[in-house]
Design a protein around this motif. Structure first.
Motif, PDB file in Angstrom:
ATOM      1  N   ASN A   1      10.246  32.128  33.624  1.00  0.00           N
ATOM      2  CA  ASN A   1      11.166  32.857  32.735  1.00  0.00           C
ATOM      3  C   ASN A   1      11.070  34.373  32.915  1.00  0.00           C
ATOM      4  O   ASN A   1      11.037  35.135  31.933  1.00  0.00           O
ATOM      5  CB  ASN A   1      10.882  32.504  31.268  1.00  0.00           C
ATOM      6  CG  ASN A   1      11.175  31.060  30.944  1.00  0.00           C
ATOM      7  OD1 ASN A   1      12.216  30.536  31.317  1.00  0.00           O
ATOM      8  ND2 ASN A   1      10.248  30.404  30.250  1.00  0.00           N
TER       9      ASN A   1
ATOM     10  N   SER B   1      15.588  33.238  21.521  1.00  0.00           N
ATOM     11  CA  SER B   1      14.826  32.888  22.728  1.00  0.00           C
ATOM     12  C   SER B   1      14.201  34.113  23.382  1.00  0.00           C
ATOM     13  O   SER B   1      13.096  34.040  23.928  1.00  0.00           O
ATOM     14  CB  SER B   1      15.729  32.159  23.727  1.00  0.00           C
ATOM     15  OG  SER B   1      16.195  30.940  23.187  1.00  0.00           O
TER      16      SER B   1
ATOM     17  N   TYR C   1      11.044  34.796  21.531  1.00  0.00           N
ATOM     18  CA  TYR C   1      10.014  33.792  21.807  1.00  0.00           C
ATOM     19  C   TYR C   1       9.376  34.029  23.180  1.00  0.00           C
ATOM     20  O   TYR C   1       8.146  33.972  23.328  1.00  0.00           O
ATOM     21  CB  TYR C   1      10.607  32.382  21.766  1.00  0.00           C
ATOM     22  CG  TYR C   1      11.292  32.022  20.464  1.00  0.00           C
ATOM     23  CD1 TYR C   1      10.878  32.573  19.249  1.00  0.00           C
ATOM     24  CD2 TYR C   1      12.363  31.129  20.448  1.00  0.00           C
ATOM     25  CE1 TYR C   1      11.509  32.242  18.067  1.00  0.00           C
ATOM     26  CE2 TYR C   1      12.993  30.790  19.263  1.00  0.00           C
ATOM     27  CZ  TYR C   1      12.578  31.345  18.079  1.00  0.00           C
ATOM     28  OH  TYR C   1      13.206  31.017  16.907  1.00  0.00           O
ATOM     29  N   LYS C   2      10.213  34.280  24.165  1.00  0.00           N
ATOM     30  CA  LYS C   2       9.705  34.487  25.524  1.00  0.00           C
ATOM     31  C   LYS C   2       8.870  35.774  25.604  1.00  0.00           C
ATOM     32  O   LYS C   2       7.857  35.814  26.294  1.00  0.00           O
ATOM     33  CB  LYS C   2      10.864  34.533  26.512  1.00  0.00           C
ATOM     34  CG  LYS C   2      11.561  33.194  26.699  1.00  0.00           C
ATOM     35  CD  LYS C   2      12.809  33.314  27.560  1.00  0.00           C
ATOM     36  CE  LYS C   2      13.536  31.982  27.665  1.00  0.00           C
ATOM     37  NZ  LYS C   2      14.792  32.085  28.436  1.00  0.00           N
TER      38      LYS C   2
ATOM     39  N   TYR D   1       5.341  27.873  24.881  1.00  0.00           N
ATOM     40  CA  TYR D   1       6.781  27.940  24.612  1.00  0.00           C
ATOM     41  C   TYR D   1       7.533  26.964  25.502  1.00  0.00           C
ATOM     42  O   TYR D   1       7.320  26.934  26.720  1.00  0.00           O
ATOM     43  CB  TYR D   1       7.308  29.357  24.868  1.00  0.00           C
ATOM     44  CG  TYR D   1       8.819  29.444  24.886  1.00  0.00           C
ATOM     45  CD1 TYR D   1       9.539  29.480  23.696  1.00  0.00           C
ATOM     46  CD2 TYR D   1       9.527  29.454  26.080  1.00  0.00           C
ATOM     47  CE1 TYR D   1      10.924  29.545  23.699  1.00  0.00           C
ATOM     48  CE2 TYR D   1      10.907  29.519  26.103  1.00  0.00           C
ATOM     49  CZ  TYR D   1      11.609  29.560  24.903  1.00  0.00           C
ATOM     50  OH  TYR D   1      12.975  29.617  24.926  1.00  0.00           O
TER      51      TYR D   1
ATOM     52  N   GLU E   1      11.676  25.194  25.995  1.00  0.00           N
ATOM     53  CA  GLU E   1      13.094  25.192  25.627  1.00  0.00           C
ATOM     54  C   GLU E   1      13.634  23.792  25.920  1.00  0.00           C
ATOM     55  O   GLU E   1      13.749  23.392  27.077  1.00  0.00           O
ATOM     56  CB  GLU E   1      13.833  26.249  26.447  1.00  0.00           C
ATOM     57  CG  GLU E   1      15.255  26.503  26.011  1.00  0.00           C
ATOM     58  CD  GLU E   1      15.873  27.673  26.759  1.00  0.00           C
ATOM     59  OE1 GLU E   1      16.977  27.491  27.315  1.00  0.00           O
ATOM     60  OE2 GLU E   1      15.240  28.745  26.821  1.00  0.00           O
ATOM     61  N   CYS E   2      13.917  23.050  24.860  1.00  0.00           N
ATOM     62  CA  CYS E   2      14.264  21.629  25.000  1.00  0.00           C
ATOM     63  C   CYS E   2      15.643  21.419  25.637  1.00  0.00           C
ATOM     64  O   CYS E   2      16.524  22.279  25.554  1.00  0.00           O
ATOM     65  CB  CYS E   2      14.232  20.946  23.640  1.00  0.00           C
ATOM     66  SG  CYS E   2      12.633  21.067  22.815  1.00  0.00           S
ATOM     67  N   LYS E   3      15.809  20.270  26.253  1.00  0.00           N
ATOM     68  CA  LYS E   3      17.062  19.892  26.909  1.00  0.00           C
ATOM     69  C   LYS E   3      17.582  18.571  26.328  1.00  0.00           C
ATOM     70  O   LYS E   3      16.805  17.713  25.910  1.00  0.00           O
ATOM     71  CB  LYS E   3      16.845  19.733  28.417  1.00  0.00           C
ATOM     72  CG  LYS E   3      16.279  20.976  29.101  1.00  0.00           C
ATOM     73  CD  LYS E   3      17.282  22.119  29.114  1.00  0.00           C
ATOM     74  CE  LYS E   3      16.774  23.310  29.928  1.00  0.00           C
ATOM     75  NZ  LYS E   3      15.650  24.006  29.314  1.00  0.00           N
TER      76      LYS E   3
ATOM     77  N   ASP F   1      11.719  25.602  21.140  1.00  0.00           N
ATOM     78  CA  ASP F   1      13.064  26.176  21.062  1.00  0.00           C
ATOM     79  C   ASP F   1      14.102  25.087  21.344  1.00  0.00           C
ATOM     80  O   ASP F   1      13.846  24.149  22.092  1.00  0.00           O
ATOM     81  CB  ASP F   1      13.181  27.307  22.089  1.00  0.00           C
ATOM     82  CG  ASP F   1      14.351  28.229  21.813  1.00  0.00           C
ATOM     83  OD1 ASP F   1      15.008  28.081  20.768  1.00  0.00           O
ATOM     84  OD2 ASP F   1      14.597  29.115  22.659  1.00  0.00           O
ATOM     85  N   GLN F   2      15.268  25.224  20.702  1.00  0.00           N
ATOM     86  CA  GLN F   2      16.346  24.227  20.810  1.00  0.00           C
ATOM     87  C   GLN F   2      15.824  22.841  20.414  1.00  0.00           C
ATOM     88  O   GLN F   2      16.116  21.831  21.054  1.00  0.00           O
ATOM     89  CB  GLN F   2      16.941  24.247  22.223  1.00  0.00           C
ATOM     90  CG  GLN F   2      17.541  25.588  22.578  1.00  0.00           C
ATOM     91  CD  GLN F   2      18.366  25.592  23.852  1.00  0.00           C
ATOM     92  OE1 GLN F   2      19.025  24.603  24.178  1.00  0.00           O
ATOM     93  NE2 GLN F   2      18.342  26.698  24.578  1.00  0.00           N
TER      94      GLN F   2
ATOM     95  N   SER G   1      12.735  25.699  16.296  1.00  0.00           N
ATOM     96  CA  SER G   1      13.886  26.595  16.286  1.00  0.00           C
ATOM     97  C   SER G   1      15.126  25.935  16.870  1.00  0.00           C
ATOM     98  O   SER G   1      15.042  25.124  17.791  1.00  0.00           O
ATOM     99  CB  SER G   1      13.553  27.861  17.089  1.00  0.00           C
ATOM    100  OG  SER G   1      14.649  28.748  17.123  1.00  0.00           O
TER     101      SER G   1
END
Length: 279
Positions: free
Chosen positions: A60, A101, A104-105, A116, A118-120, A166-167, A195
């Protein structure tokens, strides 16, 4: 890929390795430990541009864009520090493009022991657990159960860890339920941030109303409340524009009016502004 970009990536890798280890950075980056070692030892001629891009994406690392200190960024960073130090669990539900985001990053880069992800939408429960492990530099085990146990064991050894999911709204119910297991195993030792967009709050409240398994417990763990952010202001947009080379007041006003509260639209218009100035 030019040397300036490679230097930026190498510096990020060095900072991460100092907080954890070269092996953990390699796992997070999806490359071998030898590749990370070559980068840190300035043996860049052995590494293809494709590998640099892979590392940049997996870690990231943002290039060509400067992060501005918006009001939401300031508030979120302060909130994340409190959640991490006090081992709290919170839920955040607010519109996409508000800068969640980004905060968070940034927190994950600057602070130690922050995990951390980020969900998909397409993730299975096993995919979800695999990415949790990868986010803290753990190699994946064969079974989901083993990975969960490895993850919990690792987090239990960290000082004031923080897990940011996240997500979270993109996860299926079975994966969401895992939060309760993690919370129960790490309560009082680890902070949690769940989140997503406003649909996350609606989904949880609907689950509570219909007494769906796990929803009432999850809602209780985050204090029966979802934290909201503030709308993007003209001052925020001006800070973003100026940090990225747009200083004309009329241009800034146009970008603000066109943004509809979405930082992604601000970035698109800033980049468009630079293109038009060169034509």
């Amino acid at each position: 890929m030019n040397s300036i970009i490679k230097t930026t990536i190498a510096n990020e890798i060095k900072a991460l390795a100092e907080k954890t280890s070269q092996n953990k950075v390699a796992t997070k980056a999806g490359v071998s430990s030898a590749t990370i070692s070559q980068i840190l030892n300035n043996k860049w001629e052995l590494i293809a541009d494709e590998m640099w891009r892979k590392i940049q994406t997996n870690l990231n690392i943002v290039l060509g864009w400067n992060i501005a200190q918006t009001n939401n960024l300031t508030e979120l960073c302060s909130l994340l520090e409190a959640v991490q130090s006090r081992h709290l669990a919170i839920g955040i539900a607010y519109n996409a493009g508000a800068g969640k985001s980004v905060a968070y990053k940034r927190h994950a880069r600057e602070k130690s022991n922050v995990i951390y992800i980020e969900c998909k939408n397409y993730w299975t429960k096993k995919s979800y657990v695999k990415h949790l492990c990868k986010a803290c530099g753990l190699k994946s085990s064969i079974t989901t159960e083993d990975m969960i146990e490895d993850f919990q064991s690792h987090v239990s050894t960290l000082q004031s860890p923080l897990i940011i999911i996240d997500q979270f709204d993109k996860l299926k119910d079975g994966s969401m339920d895992l939060f309760m297991d993690l919370y129960n195993a790490l309560e009082g030792h680890c902070g949690f941030v769940l989140s997503g967009v406003p649909a996350l709050e609606k989904r949880i409240l609907r689950g509570v109303q219909h007494d769906k398994i796990g929803y009432r417990e999850l809602y209780s763990r985050i204090g029966r409340k979802f934290i909201k952010l503030q709308e993007l202001s003209l001052k925020d947009v001006a800070a973003i524009c100026e940090a990225n080379g747009v200083t004309d007041k009329e241009d800034i006003k146009y970008i603000f009016k066109n943004s509809e509260g979405d930082i992604r639209r601000v970035r698109r218009d800033v980049e468009r502004n630079h293109i038009l100035k060169t034509v």
